[in-house]
Design an enzyme around this catalytic site. Sequence first.
Site, PDB file in Angstrom:
ATOM      1  N   THR A 558     -21.636  -1.109  30.924  1.00  0.00           N
ATOM      2  CA  THR A 558     -21.437  -1.276  29.539  1.00  0.00           C
ATOM      3  C   THR A 558     -21.324  -2.954  29.147  1.00  0.00           C
ATOM      4  OG1 THR A 558     -18.938  -1.420  29.641  1.00  0.00           O
ATOM      5  CG2 THR A 558     -19.715   0.630  29.627  1.00  0.00           C
ATOM      6  N   VAL A 612     -26.290 -11.654  36.624  1.00  0.00           N
ATOM      7  CA  VAL A 612     -27.418 -12.812  36.623  1.00  0.00           C
ATOM      8  C   VAL A 612     -28.778 -12.241  37.428  1.00  0.00           C
ATOM      9  CG1 VAL A 612     -28.035 -14.922  37.271  1.00  0.00           C
ATOM     10  CG2 VAL A 612     -25.553 -14.538  36.800  1.00  0.00           C
ATOM     11  N   LEU A 616     -32.695  -9.253  40.563  1.00  0.00           N
ATOM     12  CA  LEU A 616     -32.874 -10.467  41.378  1.00  0.00           C
ATOM     13  C   LEU A 616     -31.699 -10.743  42.399  1.00  0.00           C
ATOM     14  CD1 LEU A 616     -34.789 -12.679  39.107  1.00  0.00           C
ATOM     15  CD2 LEU A 616     -35.894 -11.330  40.914  1.00  0.00           C
ATOM     16  N   ASP A 681     -25.225 -15.431  26.512  1.00  0.00           N
ATOM     17  CA  ASP A 681     -25.432 -14.774  27.450  1.00  0.00           C
ATOM     18  C   ASP A 681     -25.681 -15.865  28.801  1.00  0.00           C
ATOM     19  OD1 ASP A 681     -25.588 -12.105  28.756  1.00  0.00           O
ATOM     20  OD2 ASP A 681     -27.758 -12.718  28.995  1.00  0.00           O
ATOM     21  N   LYS A 685     -23.948 -16.665  32.232  1.00  0.00           N
ATOM     22  CA  LYS A 685     -24.459 -16.482  33.741  1.00  0.00           C
ATOM     23  C   LYS A 685     -24.579 -17.830  34.346  1.00  0.00           C
ATOM     24  CE  LYS A 685     -27.717 -13.138  32.269  1.00  0.00           C
ATOM     25  NZ  LYS A 685     -29.444 -12.408  31.457  1.00  0.00           N
TER      26      LYS A 685
END
Length: 815
Positions: A558, A612, A616, A681, A685
């Site tokens: 979420t 992040v 990856l 955002d 990160k």
Amino acid sequence: MKVLKFGGTSVAHSQNILLVEKIIKDESLKSRIVVIVSALHGVTDQLIRAAEYASVKDENYIQMIQNLEEKHISLIKDLVPITEQSSLLSFVKKHFNDIEDLCNGIAVLGELTYRIKDRIASYGEFLSSKIIAARLRHEGLDCIWMNSADLIRTDSNFTNAKVDFQCTESNIINFLNENKNRIIVAPGFVARDEKNNATTLGRGGSDYTASIIAASINAEELQIWTDVSGMMTADPRLASNAKPISEISYHEAMELSHFGAKVLYPPSIQPVMVKNIDLMIKNTFDPEAQGTLISHQLKSSGNEKQIAVGISNMNSIALLTLEGSGMIGIPGISAKLFQCLSQEKINIILITQGSSEHSITIAIEEKEALRAEYAINSSFADDINLKRVYPVKIETELSIVALVGENMKSRSDVNAKMFGCLGNNGINVRAIAQGSSERNISIVISEKDSKKAVNVLHEEFFESEIKQVHLYICGTGNVGSKLIHQIYDQNAYLRENFLVNLRIAGISNSRHMIFSDKGISQEDYLIWDEQGEKASALGFAEEIIHRNLRNSVFVDVTASSDVPEIYESLLKRSVNIVACNKIAASSDFKKYKTLKNTARNHNCNFYFETNVGAGLPVIGTINDLINSGDQIQSIQAVLSGTLNFVFNHYDGSRTFSEVVAQAQQEGYTEPDPRLDLSGTDVARKILILARESGYPLQFEEIENRGFLPGECMHGSVGDFYEKLTANEDYFKNLLNDAENEGKILKYVAEFEDGKAKVGLQHIAPDSDLFHLYGKDNIVIFKTLRYSEQPLVVKGAGAGADVTASGVFADIIRSI
């Protein structure tokens, strides 16, 4: 000659007795047999209850006795033809008249003594054995009824009488020598003292009767017929994958039965164990099943490779601890403790004492805790007054779980495996006991952890081929739904290749939540939102903790700020956490460290790789570098797949608003794209990467050079798109300024010298950031080891599928 014993469930009603009859017929063709039967299922308990009602002048005892009489009369009518019923009905009526007279006397006196309780309790076996013997004679079998009470002699310790084996053995042999019938039917549980008073042989008394008779005649075999197919590796009510045990030694069976295996009671084994008589446990309702052989010499070598043979457990246990400096080096303390409990007839189940002699801890049944406390404190009153010892300390609501096996001896890995798997599942051990024989390791734990502990140990020692994992998934949006489908699609592969079975035990979104310990099937998942109860993050966490399933993983997919609030409580219960949600790892640094430390202290995992770079391996790469002794010097990265997609596709041929709308339609943005375009955002990160690199950075310390006009940040999402369109000239100017320099636009995050910043930059063609297409992310690490040629991680950094696969990878790592 063989001895067969049938328990209460085997003779519960006429249909079951017909099954018993067939078994008796088949066995009597092979050898002469003695058949011991229990009372009809539940009858002994009801007889005692009727007597207890009478003792408090509750007239319900009269109706209870009448109901029991009707039950036995109905059984006679089902099993014996009317022409043969007369004497049997008279026998039943006479005995129930006796029972009623006894209860009337109890009601007058208002007292129920152990002596009278034994007499009343003995009627059930007399009645059932008489009826079954009559049925067998009607079928033409060579059968005689033997009154065990006339043959088994005991002391006068009513309700748990001690057997006089020498006298009893002589009586039994004489009877069988005088009566050469092929089948001898006898009641279990009952005996008499030297004054001819009725006595009983205690819990499991019918098994004990069978064992006494088998030992007296040196029987070829003792068979215990019950409602399960032998002893199991664990209680099947707790461990669904419990397996039958084909062979087990007497000592192993004693250990398992002592610590709660209900199929057999320890005193029942003793007489046949001394005489080296094989004991078989068989299922009345599945007579072809192999059952369990208990013997001194195992018939096959299969068990030699098995470390443990079974797990048993007992609930409603209390721990009593007597401690004090006055106990150190003083002889007789233990003897005094045990003597006072013995006088109160309190059975000690487990004992443990530290080498300091400062304390002794014993485990007893919880119902006896208050009597034990009074007895101990009274016995040590002088020492307590002089402060040499403290009043006894009591802990309740505990369970004993025991791992049993002859082959555990001298195996150094057993304790490590046992306590390792318990610790990994957050099960705290309150006390430990292991005898020098090393065939039993017993632990005392909280009763609420009993089922979980049994399953964890069973999986570790008996199901090592498959590890059962319970997943609780919070969030069913784009990423959550993709993840769930990936789990269903991949689970067969994981079982086959990695011996892991993923079971989705709970699903929640903002509206509903649903749970299933056995797993939510793919079919049920399609309609789960129609069936679930009202959801809340706290309610979801409380249910996970309440269910307390082994190998649990909570998965947060979420963007909610409420869900991370439950992380700490779950970690404290050793529930692994996999988070796609970035809020926890980018929250206040103290809270972030608390979560990391809580996971470590409770031996579980807190993974958030997808915070992040979606799927990856960015955070994992940092962890590997740091753990191997490297040091992060700088990070340069494009961390928003959304922003990279937008600036890769915005070339002036379409408006900036149209490109953002396309990114949203293809699932690369949050429902409100401003969360991506504002740079918040990206700032989160780079904050997470800095923290994982070992720097205690706070979110407020990150420099965020946003590019959106201020007016775009207000109003609804619809308003946002209108304002983007209205500011198209502004966005074109940003694009043109970069192109005029021969460069492109990228939203870049940077970390160096303990400082971090994010913002729009002009990127030249010779930069590693230049050739970054679509939704790709890139992270460039410079470290002590990667100083000249930096370490580059590059690939798709957005999209539900790749993010879900990253979460999936974290789930696998967490287990």
